[in-house]
Design a protein around this motif. Structure first.
Motif, PDB file in Angstrom:
ATOM      1  N   HIS A 137      92.961  36.608  19.443  1.00  0.00           N
ATOM      2  CA  HIS A 137      93.243  35.432  20.270  1.00  0.00           C
ATOM      3  C   HIS A 137      91.934  34.679  20.470  1.00  0.00           C
ATOM      4  O   HIS A 137      90.863  35.172  20.097  1.00  0.00           O
ATOM      5  CB  HIS A 137      93.910  35.813  21.588  1.00  0.00           C
ATOM      6  N   HIS A 180      90.313  33.548  23.247  1.00  0.00           N
ATOM      7  CA  HIS A 180      89.436  33.630  24.410  1.00  0.00           C
ATOM      8  C   HIS A 180      87.989  33.662  23.902  1.00  0.00           C
ATOM      9  O   HIS A 180      87.697  34.275  22.863  1.00  0.00           O
ATOM     10  CB  HIS A 180      89.715  34.907  25.208  1.00  0.00           C
ATOM     11  N   ASP A 211      85.379  35.293  24.648  1.00  0.00           N
ATOM     12  CA  ASP A 211      84.706  36.572  24.406  1.00  0.00           C
ATOM     13  C   ASP A 211      85.199  37.255  23.134  1.00  0.00           C
ATOM     14  O   ASP A 211      84.721  38.342  22.793  1.00  0.00           O
ATOM     15  CB  ASP A 211      84.837  37.512  25.616  1.00  0.00           C
ATOM     16  N   HIS A 212      86.112  36.605  22.436  1.00  0.00           N
ATOM     17  CA  HIS A 212      86.565  37.129  21.138  1.00  0.00           C
ATOM     18  C   HIS A 212      86.140  36.224  19.981  1.00  0.00           C
ATOM     19  O   HIS A 212      86.451  36.534  18.824  1.00  0.00           O
ATOM     20  CB  HIS A 212      88.081  37.324  21.143  1.00  0.00           C
ATOM     21  N   HIS A 251      99.291  38.675  27.077  1.00  0.00           N
ATOM     22  CA  HIS A 251      97.944  38.598  27.648  1.00  0.00           C
ATOM     23  C   HIS A 251      97.694  37.254  28.325  1.00  0.00           C
ATOM     24  O   HIS A 251      97.545  37.210  29.544  1.00  0.00           O
ATOM     25  CB  HIS A 251      96.919  38.848  26.541  1.00  0.00           C
ATOM     26  N   ASP A 265      93.541  42.176  23.588  1.00  0.00           N
ATOM     27  CA  ASP A 265      93.788  42.303  25.027  1.00  0.00           C
ATOM     28  C   ASP A 265      95.296  42.273  25.240  1.00  0.00           C
ATOM     29  O   ASP A 265      95.955  41.324  24.804  1.00  0.00           O
ATOM     30  CB  ASP A 265      93.144  41.133  25.783  1.00  0.00           C
TER      31      ASP A 265
HETATM   32 ZN   LIG Z   1      91.429  37.836  26.301  1.00  0.00          ZN
END
Ligand SMILES: [Zn+2]
Length: 290
Positions: free
Chosen positions: A60, A62, A64-65, A162, A186
Protein backbone atom coordinates in the motif's frame (compact mmCIF):
# COMPACT_ATOMS: atom_id res chain seq x y z
CA UNK A 1 14.36 -18.26 -1.36
CA UNK A 2 16.29 -15.88 0.86
CA UNK A 3 14.56 -13.04 2.72
CA UNK A 4 16.50 -10.05 4.06
CA UNK A 5 14.58 -7.77 6.42
CA UNK A 6 15.59 -4.27 5.35
CA UNK A 7 13.03 -2.38 7.41
CA UNK A 8 11.06 -3.67 10.40
CA UNK A 9 9.82 -0.40 11.87
CA UNK A 10 6.95 2.01 11.39
CA UNK A 11 6.64 5.71 10.44
CA UNK A 12 8.32 6.82 13.69
CA UNK A 13 12.04 7.62 13.47
CA UNK A 14 14.16 4.84 14.94
CA UNK A 15 17.86 4.06 15.00
CA UNK A 16 17.07 0.38 15.38
CA UNK A 17 14.51 0.06 12.59
CA UNK A 18 13.99 1.47 9.13
CA UNK A 19 10.41 1.66 7.89
CA UNK A 20 8.96 -1.30 5.99
CA UNK A 21 10.96 -3.23 3.41
CA UNK A 22 11.81 -6.89 2.66
CA UNK A 23 14.17 -8.13 -0.01
CA UNK A 24 13.49 -11.58 -1.45
CA UNK A 25 16.22 -13.27 -3.48
CA UNK A 26 15.14 -16.04 -5.83
CA UNK A 27 17.54 -17.15 -8.54
CA UNK A 28 18.70 -14.01 -10.32
CA UNK A 29 15.66 -12.00 -9.22
CA UNK A 30 15.80 -9.46 -6.39
CA UNK A 31 12.26 -8.69 -5.32
CA UNK A 32 11.68 -5.83 -2.91
CA UNK A 33 8.42 -5.78 -0.97
CA UNK A 34 7.80 -2.16 0.12
CA UNK A 35 10.42 0.57 0.26
CA UNK A 36 9.93 2.74 3.35
CA UNK A 37 12.30 5.38 4.70
CA UNK A 38 15.70 3.93 5.61
CA UNK A 39 15.30 0.82 3.44
CA UNK A 40 17.72 2.23 0.88
CA UNK A 41 20.49 2.48 3.48
CA UNK A 42 19.76 -0.99 4.84
CA UNK A 43 20.01 -2.33 1.27
CA UNK A 44 23.50 -0.86 0.98
CA UNK A 45 24.42 -2.12 4.46
CA UNK A 46 23.35 -5.62 3.38
CA UNK A 47 25.93 -5.52 0.58
CA UNK A 48 23.47 -5.11 -2.30
CA UNK A 49 23.32 -2.34 -4.89
CA UNK A 50 20.25 -0.30 -5.92
CA UNK A 51 20.53 -1.66 -9.47
CA UNK A 52 20.38 -5.22 -8.13
CA UNK A 53 16.63 -4.79 -7.54
CA UNK A 54 14.61 -6.31 -10.38
CA UNK A 55 11.09 -5.94 -8.98
CA UNK A 56 9.37 -3.70 -6.42
CA UNK A 57 5.95 -4.56 -5.02
CA UNK A 58 4.02 -2.15 -2.80
CA UNK A 59 1.45 -3.50 -0.33
CA UNK A 60 0.00 0.00 0.00
CA UNK A 61 1.08 3.58 -0.41
CA UNK A 62 1.40 4.80 3.14
CA UNK A 63 4.61 6.84 3.27
CA UNK A 64 6.40 4.39 5.58
CA UNK A 65 6.09 1.77 2.84
CA UNK A 66 7.35 3.90 -0.06
CA UNK A 67 9.37 6.88 1.19
CA UNK A 68 12.65 5.56 -0.31
CA UNK A 69 11.09 4.60 -3.67
CA UNK A 70 12.35 7.72 -5.43
CA UNK A 71 15.85 7.35 -4.00
CA UNK A 72 16.07 3.72 -5.05
CA UNK A 73 14.86 4.31 -8.61
CA UNK A 74 17.13 7.31 -9.04
CA UNK A 75 20.20 5.53 -7.66
CA UNK A 76 19.58 2.40 -9.75
CA UNK A 77 19.24 4.62 -12.83
CA UNK A 78 22.46 6.46 -11.95
CA UNK A 79 24.26 3.11 -11.77
CA UNK A 80 23.06 2.40 -15.30
CA UNK A 81 20.81 -0.44 -14.17
CA UNK A 82 17.98 -1.93 -16.21
CA UNK A 83 14.57 -0.34 -15.58
CA UNK A 84 13.00 -1.85 -12.47
CA UNK A 85 9.56 -3.49 -12.69
CA UNK A 86 7.18 -1.82 -10.23
CA UNK A 87 3.86 -3.24 -9.06
CA UNK A 88 1.52 -1.53 -6.65
CA UNK A 89 -1.97 -0.20 -6.12
CA UNK A 90 -3.14 3.01 -7.81
CA UNK A 91 -1.96 5.72 -7.97
CA UNK A 92 1.60 4.32 -8.15
CA UNK A 93 1.73 5.11 -11.88
CA UNK A 94 0.75 8.74 -11.25
CA UNK A 95 3.20 9.01 -8.34
CA UNK A 96 6.00 7.65 -10.54
CA UNK A 97 5.14 10.10 -13.32
CA UNK A 98 5.09 12.97 -10.81
CA UNK A 99 8.57 11.95 -9.63
CA UNK A 100 10.35 11.02 -12.86
CA UNK A 101 8.21 12.40 -15.70
CA UNK A 102 9.32 15.26 -17.95
CA UNK A 103 7.56 17.69 -15.62
CA UNK A 104 8.16 15.71 -12.45
CA UNK A 105 9.82 16.59 -9.16
CA UNK A 106 13.22 15.45 -10.43
CA UNK A 107 12.96 17.03 -13.89
CA UNK A 108 15.46 19.83 -13.15
CA UNK A 109 17.93 17.31 -11.72
CA UNK A 110 17.47 14.91 -14.64
CA UNK A 111 17.80 17.65 -17.25
CA UNK A 112 21.07 18.72 -15.63
CA UNK A 113 22.40 15.18 -15.36
CA UNK A 114 21.54 14.30 -18.95
CA UNK A 115 22.30 17.63 -20.70
CA UNK A 116 25.10 19.33 -18.77
CA UNK A 117 28.40 18.73 -20.64
CA UNK A 118 30.27 17.94 -17.44
CA UNK A 119 27.66 15.36 -16.41
CA UNK A 120 27.73 13.85 -19.90
CA UNK A 121 31.51 13.59 -19.72
CA UNK A 122 31.35 11.70 -16.41
CA UNK A 123 28.56 9.48 -17.76
CA UNK A 124 30.63 8.51 -20.81
CA UNK A 125 33.72 7.95 -18.66
CA UNK A 126 31.64 5.46 -16.66
CA UNK A 127 30.85 3.57 -19.87
CA UNK A 128 27.53 5.22 -20.62
CA UNK A 129 26.30 6.16 -24.08
CA UNK A 130 24.77 9.49 -25.10
CA UNK A 131 22.06 10.59 -25.24
CA UNK A 132 21.56 9.49 -21.67
CA UNK A 133 18.03 8.13 -21.13
CA UNK A 134 15.81 9.14 -18.20
CA UNK A 135 14.73 6.71 -15.48
CA UNK A 136 11.95 4.55 -16.86
CA UNK A 137 10.54 2.24 -14.19
CA UNK A 138 8.00 -0.14 -15.73
CA UNK A 139 4.92 0.41 -13.59
CA UNK A 140 1.95 -1.95 -13.40
CA UNK A 141 -0.97 -1.06 -11.14
CA UNK A 142 -2.46 -4.06 -9.38
CA UNK A 143 -5.48 -4.76 -7.20
CA UNK A 144 -5.99 -7.33 -4.42
CA UNK A 145 -6.27 -10.79 -5.93
CA UNK A 146 -3.69 -10.04 -8.61
CA UNK A 147 -1.30 -12.93 -9.29
CA UNK A 148 2.00 -12.80 -11.13
CA UNK A 149 3.79 -15.88 -12.42
CA UNK A 150 7.46 -15.07 -13.02
CA UNK A 151 8.56 -18.61 -13.76
CA UNK A 152 10.79 -19.37 -10.78
CA UNK A 153 8.32 -17.71 -8.43
CA UNK A 154 4.80 -16.51 -8.31
CA UNK A 155 3.26 -13.75 -6.25
CA UNK A 156 -0.30 -13.87 -4.98
CA UNK A 157 -2.13 -11.06 -3.22
CA UNK A 158 -5.28 -10.42 -1.25
CA UNK A 159 -7.08 -7.51 0.34
CA UNK A 160 -5.67 -6.42 3.71
CA UNK A 161 -8.09 -4.33 5.81
CA UNK A 162 -6.08 -1.31 6.92
CA UNK A 163 -6.66 2.18 5.49
CA UNK A 164 -9.55 1.70 3.08
CA UNK A 165 -11.19 3.48 1.38
CA UNK A 166 -8.40 6.06 1.13
CA UNK A 167 -5.79 3.43 0.26
CA UNK A 168 -5.87 0.06 -1.48
CA UNK A 169 -4.00 -2.34 0.81
CA UNK A 170 -2.73 -5.84 0.11
CA UNK A 171 -0.92 -8.78 1.66
CA UNK A 172 1.52 -10.75 -0.52
CA UNK A 173 2.53 -14.38 -0.81
CA UNK A 174 5.59 -15.56 -2.71
CA UNK A 175 5.84 -19.21 -3.73
CA UNK A 176 8.69 -21.12 -5.32
CA UNK A 177 8.99 -24.85 -5.95
CA UNK A 178 10.35 -25.42 -2.45
CA UNK A 179 9.43 -22.44 -0.24
CA UNK A 180 6.63 -20.03 0.58
CA UNK A 181 6.67 -16.64 2.29
CA UNK A 182 3.79 -14.39 3.30
CA UNK A 183 4.16 -10.72 4.16
CA UNK A 184 0.99 -9.16 5.47
CA UNK A 185 1.80 -5.49 4.99
CA UNK A 186 -0.43 -3.69 7.50
CA UNK A 187 -3.66 -5.54 8.21
CA UNK A 188 -6.48 -6.41 10.55
CA UNK A 189 -7.26 -10.08 11.08
CA UNK A 190 -9.35 -11.33 8.18
CA UNK A 191 -10.25 -14.54 6.37
CA UNK A 192 -8.48 -13.53 3.14
CA UNK A 193 -5.10 -13.01 4.81
CA UNK A 194 -5.59 -16.21 6.80
CA UNK A 195 -6.26 -18.13 3.59
CA UNK A 196 -3.22 -16.54 1.92
CA UNK A 197 -0.97 -17.51 4.84
CA UNK A 198 -2.07 -21.14 5.02
CA UNK A 199 0.88 -23.53 5.23
CA UNK A 200 3.54 -20.86 4.59
CA UNK A 201 7.13 -21.58 5.59
CA UNK A 202 7.45 -18.03 6.88
CA UNK A 203 4.85 -15.46 7.92
CA UNK A 204 5.98 -11.89 8.58
CA UNK A 205 3.03 -10.17 10.25
CA UNK A 206 2.75 -6.58 11.35
CA UNK A 207 2.20 -5.93 15.07
CA UNK A 208 1.31 -2.42 16.08
CA UNK A 209 -0.22 -2.99 19.50
CA UNK A 210 0.75 -4.61 22.79
CA UNK A 211 -1.52 -7.19 24.43
CA UNK A 212 -3.94 -5.30 26.67
CA UNK A 213 -3.31 -1.93 25.03
CA UNK A 214 -6.82 -0.51 24.61
CA UNK A 215 -5.78 3.13 24.13
CA UNK A 216 -7.24 3.60 20.65
CA UNK A 217 -10.54 1.73 20.07
CA UNK A 218 -10.40 1.92 16.28
CA UNK A 219 -6.76 0.86 16.15
CA UNK A 220 -7.73 -1.95 18.52
CA UNK A 221 -10.06 -3.38 15.90
CA UNK A 222 -7.57 -2.93 13.05
CA UNK A 223 -4.33 -4.16 14.59
CA UNK A 224 -4.05 -7.61 16.16
CA UNK A 225 -1.76 -8.12 19.15
CA UNK A 226 0.93 -10.79 19.59
CA UNK A 227 -1.52 -13.36 21.01
CA UNK A 228 -3.98 -12.93 18.16
CA UNK A 229 -1.22 -13.13 15.55
CA UNK A 230 0.30 -16.23 17.18
CA UNK A 231 -3.13 -17.90 17.19
CA UNK A 232 -3.56 -17.00 13.52
CA UNK A 233 -0.15 -18.52 12.73
CA UNK A 234 -1.21 -21.70 14.53
CA UNK A 235 -4.48 -21.95 12.62
CA UNK A 236 -2.59 -21.43 9.35
CA UNK A 237 0.05 -24.02 10.33
CA UNK A 238 2.88 -21.76 9.25
CA UNK A 239 6.34 -23.00 10.19
CA UNK A 240 7.88 -19.71 11.28
CA UNK A 241 6.43 -16.41 12.48
CA UNK A 242 8.12 -13.02 12.70
CA UNK A 243 6.45 -9.90 14.09
CA UNK A 244 7.34 -6.60 12.49
CA UNK A 245 6.33 -2.92 12.17
CA UNK A 246 6.91 -2.31 15.90
CA UNK A 247 6.09 1.12 17.29
CA UNK A 248 8.88 2.81 19.25
CA UNK A 249 6.81 2.51 22.44
CA UNK A 250 6.79 -1.30 21.97
CA UNK A 251 10.47 -1.56 21.20
CA UNK A 252 12.16 -1.73 24.60
CA UNK A 253 13.60 -5.04 25.83
CA UNK A 254 10.77 -5.61 28.32
CA UNK A 255 8.07 -5.15 25.70
CA UNK A 256 9.86 -7.37 23.20
CA UNK A 257 10.19 -10.09 25.85
CA UNK A 258 6.45 -9.82 26.55
CA UNK A 259 5.62 -10.22 22.87
CA UNK A 260 7.94 -13.21 22.56
CA UNK A 261 6.36 -14.78 25.65
CA UNK A 262 2.86 -14.36 24.21
CA UNK A 263 3.89 -15.66 20.78
CA UNK A 264 5.58 -18.75 22.16
CA UNK A 265 2.66 -19.48 24.52
CA UNK A 266 0.19 -19.55 21.63
CA UNK A 267 2.23 -20.82 18.68
CA UNK A 268 4.31 -24.00 18.62
CA UNK A 269 6.39 -23.11 15.54
CA UNK A 270 9.47 -20.92 15.45
CA UNK A 271 8.55 -17.42 16.66
CA UNK A 272 10.62 -14.26 16.85
CA UNK A 273 10.63 -10.52 16.31
CA UNK A 274 12.03 -9.34 12.99
CA UNK A 275 15.11 -7.13 13.12
CA UNK A 276 16.70 -5.00 10.42
CA UNK A 277 19.23 -7.00 8.37
CA UNK A 278 17.93 -10.33 9.66
CA UNK A 279 18.32 -13.00 6.97
CA UNK A 280 16.03 -16.02 6.63
CA UNK A 281 17.09 -18.67 4.13
CA UNK A 282 14.08 -20.85 3.39
CA UNK A 283 15.97 -23.13 1.01
CA UNK A 284 18.55 -24.12 3.59
CA UNK A 285 18.46 -25.11 7.28
CA UNK A 286 16.93 -22.11 9.12
CA UNK A 287 19.45 -19.48 10.11
CA UNK A 288 19.51 -15.90 11.28
CA UNK A 289 22.19 -13.24 10.94
CA UNK A 290 24.26 -11.98 8.09
ZN1 LIG B 1 0.03 1.41 6.59
Amino acid sequence: MKIICLGTGCPEPSVRRASSGYLVEIGEDRVLLDCGGGVFDRLIQSGRRPSDITHIFFTHLHSDHMMDYARLVHAAWDEGGAPVKVFGPPPIAEITEKLFGRHGVFATDLIARTENPGSQEVWEERGGVLPRPWPEPHVVEIEPGHRIDAGLWCLSSCNAPHAQPQLTCMAFRLDTADASFVYTGDTALCDDVETLARGADLLIHWCYRMVGDEAHPFIRSMSPDAVEIAQLAGRCRVKQLLLTHLRTAMDDATSRDKMLYHMRAHFSGKADIAEDLMVIDLAAPQSHGQ
